[in-house]
Motif scaffolding. Structure first.
Motif, PDB file in Angstrom:
ATOM      1  N   ASN A 180       0.879  -0.970   0.014  1.00  0.00           N
ATOM      2  CA  ASN A 180       0.111  -0.084  -0.031  1.00  0.00           C
ATOM      3  C   ASN A 180       0.887   1.278  -0.148  1.00  0.00           C
ATOM      4  N   MET A 181       0.263   2.240  -0.582  1.00  0.00           N
ATOM      5  CA  MET A 181       0.903   3.638  -0.472  1.00  0.00           C
ATOM      6  C   MET A 181       0.722   4.156   0.956  1.00  0.00           C
ATOM      7  N   ALA A 182       1.171   5.050   1.327  1.00  0.00           N
ATOM      8  CA  ALA A 182       1.106   5.797   2.523  1.00  0.00           C
ATOM      9  C   ALA A 182       1.321   7.377   2.465  1.00  0.00           C
ATOM     10  N   LEU A 183       0.139   8.111   2.923  1.00  0.00           N
ATOM     11  CA  LEU A 183       0.149   9.473   2.951  1.00  0.00           C
ATOM     12  C   LEU A 183      -0.063  10.192   4.235  1.00  0.00           C
ATOM     13  N   TRP A 202      -3.815   7.018 -12.894  1.00  0.00           N
ATOM     14  CA  TRP A 202      -3.685   7.138 -11.425  1.00  0.00           C
ATOM     15  C   TRP A 202      -5.000   7.586 -10.692  1.00  0.00           C
ATOM     16  N   TRP A 203      -5.923   6.910 -10.200  1.00  0.00           N
ATOM     17  CA  TRP A 203      -7.044   7.583  -9.635  1.00  0.00           C
ATOM     18  C   TRP A 203      -7.529   6.913  -8.422  1.00  0.00           C
ATOM     19  N   THR A 230      -8.063   4.071   4.824  1.00  0.00           N
ATOM     20  CA  THR A 230      -7.560   3.432   3.526  1.00  0.00           C
ATOM     21  C   THR A 230      -8.652   3.640   2.335  1.00  0.00           C
ATOM     22  N   TYR A 231      -7.974   4.067   1.429  1.00  0.00           N
ATOM     23  CA  TYR A 231      -9.021   4.569   0.132  1.00  0.00           C
ATOM     24  C   TYR A 231      -8.450   3.630  -1.077  1.00  0.00           C
ATOM     25  N   VAL A 250      -4.389   3.279  -0.838  1.00  0.00           N
ATOM     26  CA  VAL A 250      -3.620   4.411   0.040  1.00  0.00           C
ATOM     27  C   VAL A 250      -4.019   4.396   1.255  1.00  0.00           C
ATOM     28  N   ASP A 251      -3.134   4.294   2.284  1.00  0.00           N
ATOM     29  CA  ASP A 251      -3.303   4.489   3.665  1.00  0.00           C
ATOM     30  C   ASP A 251      -2.880   5.852   3.935  1.00  0.00           C
ATOM     31  N   THR A 252      -3.727   6.682   4.721  1.00  0.00           N
ATOM     32  CA  THR A 252      -3.516   7.892   4.954  1.00  0.00           C
ATOM     33  C   THR A 252      -3.547   7.761   6.590  1.00  0.00           C
TER      34      THR A 252
END
Length: 271
Positions: A180-183, A202-203, A230-231, A250-252
């Protein structure tokens, strides 16, 4: 007899139309969300701006629809031949032409102002806190955190048995990845997007970020998450046979958790 039946059905349709509209308007928001009739709940300034613009234009279109079809049905019912109404005979009306030109022009101008504001906001990547380079490839994503010196690949993790129908599909079927990405929440993140092969996009709808990646070119956009969560998203540009197998997760998280995630990624990276 047939005319009477047609008139009766038309009256019933007209009488039920306002009730259906009222029922739709008073339906709870949760129910509408379950139907998937609207945008997902926004969790970034860009996504909120997109949602607000969508709702503004939707209400304008709804009002126009009600007025136009209201006049049309009124005319059909009250000015039909069976009631002895005779059609007016004329070939030109300057007043009518001015009205149907000026009013739509003013409506379009009214929609153009907030649309332009939203477009300018979406393209403004200045004063970003960090930069991430996203590279699409068949069939996955490569992320480079340019300010933190970390990079990794992210690919679909849905078991092949689920895809083949050999076992029940999971909760996040085709929307789960191995990395997962992380922001960090509250930070403006600048994205640079490109592609290694064909055009990808990328969307992540709830974050509002969507941009095409072209081979040999760099596009940019920005995201500023406002909530922890998580999105999920997907590649939104048809890119080949496995286009549907390019999810994004994406995990924020809060800044302290993001810093811990960065440290973990660096320690796990091969030396």
């Amino acid at each position: 007899m047939e005319k009477a039946m047609i008139h009766s059905r038309l009256r019933r349709l007209i009488s039920w139309t306002p009730r259906a509209l009222v029922a739709l308007l008073v339906t709870p928001g949760v129910a509408l969300a379950e139907w998937g009739l609207n945008f997902p709940r926004p969790v970034s300034p860009i996504a909120q701006e997109q949602y607000d613009l969508h709702m503004l234009i939707m209400w304008i279109v709804t009002v126009i629809f009600i007025i136009v079809f209201g006049i049309m049905f009124y005319s059909i019912i009250n000015h039909r031949k069976s009631k002895g109404v005779k059609a007016a005979q004329f070939s030109h009306s300057t007043k009518a032409e001015v009205i149907w030109t000026v009013i739509p022009a003013l409506i379009l101008l009214g929609m153009a102002i907030p649309s332009t504001k939203a477009l300018i906001m979406m393209e403004d990547t200045t004063e970003s806190n960090m930069t991430i380079k996203v590279s699409g490839f068949q069939w996955g994503w490569h992320y480079e955190y340019l300010d933190h010196g970390i990079e990794f690949y992210s690919k679909l993790s849905t078991p092949r048995a689920q895809i083949k129908g050999e076992e029940p599909k999971g909760e996040h079927y085709l929307l789960e990845v191995d990395n997962n990405m992380a922001l960090p929440v509250g930070q403006k993140v600048r994205f640079l997007i490109t592609s290694h092969d064909v055009i990808h996009a990328w969307w992540v709808p709830q974050l509002g970020g969507k941009k095409d990646g072209f081979p040999g070119f760099i596009n940019e956009f920005w995201i500023q998450p406002t909530e922890v969560g998580t999105y999920r998203g997907q590649c939104s540009e048809l890119c080949g046979k496995d286009h549907g197998f390019m999810p994004i997760v994406v995990d924020t998280m809060e800044q302290v958790d993001f810093d811990a995630w960065v440290a973990k990624q660096k320690s796990a990276a091969p030396s």
